[in-house]
Scaffold this active site. Sequence first.
Site, mmCIF file in Angstrom:
data_model
loop_
_atom_site.group_PDB
_atom_site.id
_atom_site.type_symbol
_atom_site.label_atom_id
_atom_site.label_comp_id
_atom_site.label_asym_id
_atom_site.label_seq_id
_atom_site.Cartn_x
_atom_site.Cartn_y
_atom_site.Cartn_z
ATOM 1 N N LYS A 1 8.124 1.394 3.994
ATOM 2 C CA LYS A 1 8.015 2.850 4.094
ATOM 3 C C LYS A 1 7.977 3.215 5.570
ATOM 4 O O LYS A 1 7.337 2.528 6.371
ATOM 5 C CB LYS A 1 6.725 3.329 3.446
ATOM 6 C CG LYS A 1 6.555 4.840 3.530
ATOM 7 C CD LYS A 1 5.112 5.271 3.361
ATOM 8 C CE LYS A 1 4.342 5.097 4.650
ATOM 9 N NZ LYS A 1 2.979 5.637 4.578
ATOM 10 N N ASP B 1 -4.352 6.809 -0.809
ATOM 11 C CA ASP B 1 -5.316 6.043 -0.008
ATOM 12 C C ASP B 1 -5.944 6.915 1.072
ATOM 13 O O ASP B 1 -6.733 6.424 1.880
ATOM 14 C CB ASP B 1 -4.622 4.846 0.656
ATOM 15 C CG ASP B 1 -3.451 5.262 1.538
ATOM 16 O OD1 ASP B 1 -2.651 6.107 1.105
ATOM 17 O OD2 ASP B 1 -3.331 4.749 2.659
ATOM 18 N N TYR C 1 5.132 2.599 10.522
ATOM 19 C CA TYR C 1 5.307 3.857 11.256
ATOM 20 C C TYR C 1 5.711 3.562 12.698
ATOM 21 O O TYR C 1 5.278 2.556 13.271
ATOM 22 C CB TYR C 1 3.995 4.631 11.296
ATOM 23 C CG TYR C 1 3.612 5.304 9.994
ATOM 24 C CD1 TYR C 1 3.909 6.641 9.759
ATOM 25 C CD2 TYR C 1 2.932 4.620 8.998
ATOM 26 C CE1 TYR C 1 3.552 7.277 8.580
ATOM 27 C CE2 TYR C 1 2.570 5.238 7.807
ATOM 28 C CZ TYR C 1 2.883 6.573 7.606
ATOM 29 O OH TYR C 1 2.530 7.189 6.442
HETATM 30 C C1 LIG Z 1 -2.675 11.006 8.077
HETATM 31 C C2 LIG Z 1 -1.391 10.467 8.530
HETATM 32 O O1 LIG Z 1 -0.919 10.703 9.592
HETATM 33 C C3 LIG Z 1 -0.628 9.620 7.579
HETATM 34 O O2 LIG Z 1 0.503 9.083 8.134
HETATM 35 C C4 LIG Z 1 -1.493 8.522 7.117
HETATM 36 O O3 LIG Z 1 -1.644 7.575 8.121
HETATM 37 C C5 LIG Z 1 -0.957 7.991 5.858
HETATM 38 C C6 LIG Z 1 -1.811 7.010 5.212
HETATM 39 N N1 LIG Z 1 -1.570 7.011 3.840
HETATM 40 C C7 LIG Z 1 -3.277 7.152 5.488
HETATM 41 O O4 LIG Z 1 -3.935 8.091 5.021
HETATM 42 O O5 LIG Z 1 -3.747 6.280 6.155
HETATM 43 O O1 LIG Z 2 0.001 5.975 2.327
HETATM 44 C C1 LIG Z 2 0.459 6.995 2.807
HETATM 45 C C2 LIG Z 2 1.838 7.312 2.606
HETATM 46 O O2 LIG Z 2 2.600 6.471 2.113
HETATM 47 C C3 LIG Z 2 2.374 8.621 3.006
HETATM 48 O O3 LIG Z 2 1.475 9.668 2.799
HETATM 49 P P1 LIG Z 2 1.894 11.157 3.152
HETATM 50 O O4 LIG Z 2 0.708 12.006 2.789
HETATM 51 O O5 LIG Z 2 3.116 11.506 2.325
HETATM 52 O O6 LIG Z 2 2.235 11.179 4.602
#
Ligand SMILES: CC(=O)[C@@H](O)[C@H](O)C[C@H](N)C(=O)O
Ligand SMILES: O=CC(=O)COP(=O)(O)O
EC number: 2.2.1.10
Length: 263
Positions: A173, A24, A143
């Site tokens: 997660k 994503d 998070y």
């Molecule tokens: C870019 C980041 O710090 C990741 O933790 C993202 O937030 C993960 C997530 N899948 C995103 O792209 O929004």
């Molecule tokens: O949707 C994002 C995740 O679940 C984690 O992405 P990452 O690139 O492994 O931090």
Amino acid sequence: MTAGLSARLDRISTNDRYLIVPMDHGITMGAVEGLVDIESTIDGVTAGGADAVLTQRGVAPRVHDNKNGAGYIVHLNGSTTIGPDESDKRVTGTAEDAVRAGADAVSFHINVGSDHEPDQIEELAELTADAERLGLPVLAMAYARGPGVDESDPEALGHAVRLAEELGADVVKTGYSGDGDSFARVTESTRLPVVIAGGSKGTDRETVEMVRGAMDGDAAGVSMGRSIFQHDDPEGIARAVSAVVHDGAGVEEALRAGGFVEA
Ligand SMILES: CC(=O)[C@@H](O)[C@H](O)C[C@H](N)C(=O)O
Ligand SMILES: O=CC(=O)COP(=O)(O)O
């Protein structure tokens, strides 16, 4: 648990172990390496053993023909790294939209400790209620993230995963605390299956060691994006991670399974 929920959880896992590859990041970061030809990446990671891939719903037409029978999760909020506040993830669809896009489950990101936490709590609670009516599993990406929050503190991570359970998620997660012993304090905070995010791409050994440590701390698997989809060999690294998650392999064995050291 309803039959529908249980059947759909089985489509995104193997024997209650989860190897999910989220892709994503196109909303967050744009078409970064691995996401330009997302079709080939999806084919590679699912051939390597991913149980499910995850995207925003607009990308769904590029997913289904390439996922080798794996499950599909639709992500329902987003923000960008170039916007005013990356923590301010906004809703991008509903549970019904996800079902129309062919989803087996939905996911939603919440930054516990950020200024946007109150809105995201309401939105996640609304989503879990909608999804429950459809028998659709919800993966909460909970998070520990915000001003003054240590993103790898086991107490903060434990709080985030517990919040996901309290709000009705089915899988959660979160970030990795850095070693198996401290991660066990995170997983004991909830009865939900806990999977870890990977963060920015590391070396093959760092990736596999992180997964091994999390599994030693009673994780149920991974939702690992960049370390897998940005790899030169997404199928090989998925195979290595799968060896740990699904087969209980150690680090050396997993690196061999991925073809990264001499067999
Ligand atoms: C870019 C980041 O710090 C990741 O933790 C993202 O937030 C993960 C997530 N899948 C995103 O792209 O929004
Ligand atoms: O949707 C994002 C995740 O679940 C984690 O992405 P990452 O690139 O492994 O931090």
